[in-house]
Motif scaffolding. Structure first.
Motif, PDB file in Angstrom:
ATOM      1  N   ASN A 125       0.886  -1.209   0.332  1.00 29.47           N
ATOM      2  CA  ASN A 125       0.457   0.208  -0.048  1.00 29.47           C
ATOM      3  C   ASN A 125       0.752   0.995  -0.038  1.00 29.47           C
ATOM      4  O   ASN A 125       0.475   2.132  -1.005  1.00 29.47           O
ATOM      5  CB  ASN A 125      -0.887   0.147   1.610  1.00 29.47           C
ATOM      6  N   GLU A 126       2.247   1.189   0.271  1.00 28.96           N
ATOM      7  CA  GLU A 126       2.861   2.107   1.161  1.00 28.96           C
ATOM      8  C   GLU A 126       2.993   2.435  -0.760  1.00 28.96           C
ATOM      9  O   GLU A 126       3.246   3.874  -0.750  1.00 28.96           O
ATOM     10  CB  GLU A 126       3.841   1.813   2.003  1.00 28.96           C
ATOM     11  N   ASP A 156       0.263   4.142  -2.901  1.00 28.00           N
ATOM     12  CA  ASP A 156       0.096   5.435  -2.107  1.00 28.00           C
ATOM     13  C   ASP A 156       1.204   6.315  -2.613  1.00 28.00           C
ATOM     14  O   ASP A 156       0.166   7.673  -3.434  1.00 28.00           O
ATOM     15  CB  ASP A 156      -0.239   5.166  -0.368  1.00 28.00           C
ATOM     16  N   ARG A 206      10.001   4.028  -9.316  1.00 26.21           N
ATOM     17  CA  ARG A 206      10.742   4.101  -7.531  1.00 26.21           C
ATOM     18  C   ARG A 206      10.939   2.725  -7.787  1.00 26.21           C
ATOM     19  O   ARG A 206      10.715   1.768  -8.681  1.00 26.21           O
ATOM     20  CB  ARG A 206       9.739   3.703  -6.684  1.00 26.21           C
ATOM     21  N   GLN A 207      12.538   2.236  -7.141  1.00 26.35           N
ATOM     22  CA  GLN A 207      12.867   1.688  -7.907  1.00 26.35           C
ATOM     23  C   GLN A 207      13.060   0.542  -5.837  1.00 26.35           C
ATOM     24  O   GLN A 207      12.922   1.450  -5.057  1.00 26.35           O
ATOM     25  CB  GLN A 207      14.660   1.687  -7.975  1.00 26.35           C
ATOM     26  N   ILE A 246      13.533  -2.426  -3.682  1.00 24.79           N
ATOM     27  CA  ILE A 246      14.059  -3.484  -3.101  1.00 24.79           C
ATOM     28  C   ILE A 246      12.605  -4.060  -2.376  1.00 24.79           C
ATOM     29  O   ILE A 246      12.465  -4.269  -1.479  1.00 24.79           O
ATOM     30  CB  ILE A 246      15.084  -3.189  -2.161  1.00 24.79           C
TER      31      ILE A 246
END
Lengths: 89, 165
Positions: free
Chosen positions: B77-78, B81, B124-125, B127
């Motif tokens: 979710n992070e 968002d 965003r990359q 990990i």
């Protein structure tokens, strides 16, 4: 570096919204619990370092190589089959 | 905007082609803006990701689903968002390739995919916290493995379901 001594089940609060708790200590292994806002990303350092290194390595190469040369021996390479025979049957 | 690049000369870039990486990417935290450059070759699984900010790094990137048909990631979710992802169809996923001098030894980092929301151009990359994928998969080996699997598995996929173990 700030150094604090903590026992099992004791915590550290950072910035009022990040809590780091020592959950368990077994020999040279420590289990740590982290409560932090979702937008704070948390990584094992060695993994993060490894990804940084791979990225730097990737960026230092000559990226303008002829990649299709490498792939030409692979049937998957083109993704498009010129003869239209995509069905393996 | 005109962008001078090491490998692609001067590129004319429309503002809406720029992808914004809030945190940069690991190793290049100050590079917050990238553009994607398509391969000349039609149908190629490769593209380039060119940094707009100094030191303007350039990467070869590849569609990971070509390398591993069953490639799978779960977006928290992070991440949803942060990138404001509303639908899976908004998302593009690429993995960064390391091209050594012997280019047959090129590797792909499947553990840190680049996620792009194509609608708002935020990226965003990630990990991944998994041991399923590593940072260095030999691309040719992976492709070969997939071909072998496709040959071996051809029968299983047809016909009715039967378990032969």
């Amino acid at each position: 570096m700030l150094v604090l001594t903590r026992k099992k089940d004791q915590s550290i609060i950072i910035n009022e919204n990040i809590e780091i708790t020592v959950l368990d200590i077994q020999g040279d292994q420590v289990r740590i619990g982290i409560d932090a806002p979702r937008e704070v990303s948390i990584h094992r350092k060695e993994v993060f370092v490894q990804i940084s290194e791979e990225n730097r390595k990737a960026a230092s190469a000559n990226v303008k190589v002829d990649l299709k040369e490498v792939l030409k021996n692979s049937r998957l390479a083109g993704l498009k089959k010129e003869d239209g025979s995509q069905d393996p049957k | 905007m005109i962008l001078k690049t090491r490998f692609f000369g001067e590129l004319e870039i429309e503002d809406d082609a720029v992808i914004h990486f809030k945190h940069g990417i690991p190793g290049f935290e100050n590079v917050k803006r990238f553009v994607l450059i398509d391969s000349d070759e039609e149908g190629s699984p490769f593209k380039w990701m060119q940094g707009v900010d100094e030191p303007k790094p350039a990467f070869v990137i590849v569609d990971p689903f070509v390398i591993r048909k069953d490639y799978e990631i779960k977006l928290d979710n992070e991440v949803l968002d942060e990138l404001e992802i509303k639908s899976p169809t908004d998302v593009s996923v690429f993995c960064i390739v390391v091209v050594p001098e012997d280019i047959s030894k090129m590797t792909v980092n499947l553990q840190a995919p680049v996620i792009i929301n194509c609608v708002n151009r935020k990226g965003r990359q990630l990990i991944l916290d998994t041991d399923k994928y590593g940072v260095r998969h030999y691309i040719l080996d992976e492709l070969q493995r997939q071909e072998d699997k496709a040959d071996a598995g051809a029968d299983e996929e047809k016909g009715p379901v039967h378990n032969h173990k």
